[in-house]
Each structure stands twice: as C-alpha cells, then as structure tokens.
Write an enzyme that holds these catalytic residues in place. Structure first.
Site, PDB file in Angstrom:
ATOM      1  N   GLY A  90      25.789  32.316  58.903  1.00 40.57           N
ATOM      2  CA  GLY A  90      26.752  33.218  58.289  1.00 40.57           C
ATOM      3  C   GLY A  90      26.615  34.680  58.660  1.00 40.57           C
ATOM      4  N   LYS A 245      43.737  50.905  24.806  1.00 46.74           N
ATOM      5  CA  LYS A 245      43.176  49.630  25.273  1.00 46.74           C
ATOM      6  C   LYS A 245      41.727  49.527  24.848  1.00 46.74           C
ATOM      7  CE  LYS A 245      41.775  49.159  29.496  1.00 46.74           C
ATOM      8  NZ  LYS A 245      41.730  49.049  30.969  1.00 46.74           N
ATOM      9  N   ASP A 275      43.676  43.814  38.631  1.00 47.78           N
ATOM     10  CA  ASP A 275      42.652  42.820  38.953  1.00 47.78           C
ATOM     11  C   ASP A 275      43.091  41.451  38.437  1.00 47.78           C
ATOM     12  OD1 ASP A 275      40.407  41.409  39.605  1.00 47.78           O
ATOM     13  OD2 ASP A 275      38.996  42.713  38.571  1.00 47.78           O
ATOM     14  N   ALA A 277      45.082  41.097  35.874  1.00 49.91           N
ATOM     15  CA  ALA A 277      46.383  41.341  35.233  1.00 49.91           C
ATOM     16  C   ALA A 277      46.341  41.146  33.726  1.00 49.91           C
ATOM     17  CB  ALA A 277      47.474  40.463  35.845  1.00 49.91           C
TER      18      ALA A 277
END
Length: 366
Positions: A90, A245, A275, A277
C-alpha cells in the site's frame, strides 16, 4: 492566438529591445493584471545577455482530476500527471517524469476522502519535487483535511490542523493555497506564505442569478459561522438569522432555537462544509417549524460522509443544496437533482496566475 511580449530597455535615449516571449494563458483570462511572462531579463550587460527563464508547472494528484483539468484549461498550461503507483503493502510510489528544475510548481490535490491516502500522496509529490530541484512548490489544497481539529477541545486530544501544517512544510512546500478554511486561525500554524481563497464570489454569482432575492434571508447553522454569513447577507442585501445548535456527540447535532424572524421568508443556510448533513437537515426542519417558506443551502466543501446524500435526498424541507467542486461529487450525489455544483476552477486559476506573477490575490475578493 498567443500574444508576444517584448521587453524594452532605455539606455539614455537609446531604446534596446531585449527579447520576446509567448503568453502562457488564454487571451481573455484575468485581464486585470499582466500575462505570464516566462522570460524576464535577469542580468544585462553590453557584452553578455543572461536571462532567467521562469516556468510554471502544474502537477496533479489523484484526488480531484476533474478540477485539475479545468484549472489547466483556464491557465492554458499543460497538466503534469506524475506516475503514482502502490507497492504491494500500500505504500505510494511517485515519479515526476517532466524536468522541473528551477520551475515554479503548483501541486493540485484536495485532502478529501480517503483523507489519509490523499494527504500522503500530496506529501510524497512535494518531496519528489523538492528533490527534483524545483524553484518553488505551492501546494494548492482546495479542501484542507483535518481542519476541524484546530484546538484542544478536550484533554489529551491532538491539534491535527497544526500537525498537517508541519508535515506540508517539512515535506518542502514553499507556499500553501487553500479554500474556505474551517477556522481562519489555522493560517497561523504555517511559517510559510499561506493564501485562504474564498468561494463566496462563485456561490454569490449562482445565488444572484438563480434565486429570488426579494424575500431572501441568510441563515448561519451555528454561532461560529456568523461572520461568514454576515458577508453573504451584505452582498445580497438580505437579513441574517442564526440557529442555536447544540452537539450531543461527534457528528451528531440537534438544532434547538432559531434566532431571527424567518416567517414567510426564503432562507438560505450557509456553511463552509457539509459532512453527514445532520446539522443541515436539523436546521432546515427548525426553520420550517418557525414558518420559513423555501429553504436552500450553500456550502463550499461537500464532504458528504454517509448518510449525507440520503439525508439530503429525503429531506422535504430542503429545496436545493448548492456546493462547489473542491471535493468531487460521488456518482450517488450526481443522481440527486437538488444538489447543484458550481466550479471553483476559475477563481483558483486566477489565484495561481497572480501568485506566479507576484500580484495581489486579495484583490480577487475586494
């Protein structure tokens, strides 16, 4: 047709033509400033004429090839795609096949998902260019990964935004260009020049052309985004509202209260990224409960971690979500009609062009 650029020097009353070069960009691109002048007089004597040839090279990673190609077309500069391969375990192998010695190189790479793969790829490309004797290496990172961890929010936690900054600098970057940082103070983590480009001109242009502004109000999904939304409100001559929020956990948010009068108005929620949502959907529902008419959303970075696209598609309150191409949209996202993508290639190209020519970048937004 490309324009020839000639250099004229006056020695007393005598006019001396030093040389000419070919422009390196499209004829109508960023006409506010001078064109690319790859050949410039460096040292001139009557016996010997020595010239320093400045070259611009665009190198693209694999994170966002579509955006890289658009930038290449805007600048009319060929794109260099390095040979990137993976070893069996990898590890990333990189080889720059073009000579970049003494060139001003711009590396185009977003650190989006898979974040760790794309970040390592960026660092390895920068290291390869440094060892190839590039004159300067500018990392153009439309989306700056790990930017949300910009401070110690709890004991024994890292500041990854600073860590990534150190890694880019040590790898060999001489400048970084990014778009809409999650937190402006991240610029202070760098000891090299840093340009934070704003996507607001691109988003504002779409909003002004496609949305009815007569009854529009801009909405910040949290207290931290008020300054960003205030800028949009000023440009659109609109009012501003705020959503209180409160997070109950990582990637979990619950919108509680709406501060401002949104009853009967068209609302546009503005944020730097989407991100999962969760915040967006909760905000849209809170606005609808408070009597909002149409509800739109605009964000620069479509991170769209699962299940963001599903949430947006199923949210009846959201009429349209406007995003940019700093992160490529997945095939699933392209199937959702309410998601509209606007390109940042033009403004990033102008920023690269002005950086190469040592011209003002901030004037793009004034």
């Amino acid at each position: 047709m490309q324009k020839k650029v000639a250099y004229t020097i006056f020695v007393g009353r005598k006019k001396v033509i030093v040389g000419a070069s070919t422009s390196g960009k499209s004829a109508d691109f960023d006409s506010a400033i001078r064109r690319f002048d790859p050949c410039r007089p460096y040292h001139l004597t009557f016996l010997f004429k020595e010239f320093s040839v400045r070259r611009i090279v665009l190198v693209s990673g694999t994170s966002n090839p579509t955006l890289s190609k658009k930038i290449s077309e805007y600048l009319d500069v060929p794109l260099v795609n390095p040979q990137l391969r993976r070893f069996a375990n990898g590890e990333v192998y990189c080889e720059i096949e073009k000579n970049v010695r003494g060139a001003d190189v711009f590396v185009l790479q977003s650190t989006c998902a898979p974040v760790n793969e794309n970040l390592m790829e960026l660092l390895i490309i920068i290291d390869a260019l440094k060892r190839a004797s590039a004159l300067s290496i500018t990392a153009v990172v439309p989306h700056y990964g790990y930017s949300r961890q910009d401070r110690k929010s709890a004991p024994r936690t890292p500041i990854t935004a600073k860590l990534v900054a150190d890694m880019m600098t040590v790898a060999g970057a001489s400048r970084v260009v990014t778009m809409d940082l999650h937190a402006g103070q991240i610029q202070g983590f760098f000891n090299i020049p840093f340009d934070n480009i704003f996507a607001s001109p691109v988003l504002l242009d779409y909003i002004q052309k496609n949305l009815n502004r007569e009854n529009l109000i801009t909405v910040s999904p949290d207290a931290g985004g008020v300054e960003r939304v205030r800028h949009f409100a000023k440009k659109l001559s609109a009012d501003l509202a705020l959503i209180d929020k409160r997070r109950t956990g990582p990637n979990v948010a619950e919108a509680m209260n709406v501060i401002g009068d949104v009853k009967g108005k068209d609302c546009i929620i503005i944020d730097d990224m989407i991100d999962t949502a969760g915040t967006l959907v909760q905000a849209a529902k809170a606005l609808r409960k408070n009597g909002a008419n149409r509800i739109y959303a605009a964000a620069t970075h479509p991170v769209f971690s699962d299940p963001a696209i599903q949430r947006i598609a199923e949210c009846e309150e959201l009429e349209q979500v406007i995003i940019t191409d700093t992160i490529p949209l997945s095939p699933e996202g392209r199937k959702v009609d309410k998601i509209k993508v606007v390109s940042t290639a033009d403004i990033l190209s102008k920023a690269i062009h002005r950086t190469f020519n040592h011209d003002s970048v901030s004037s793009l937004f004034i």
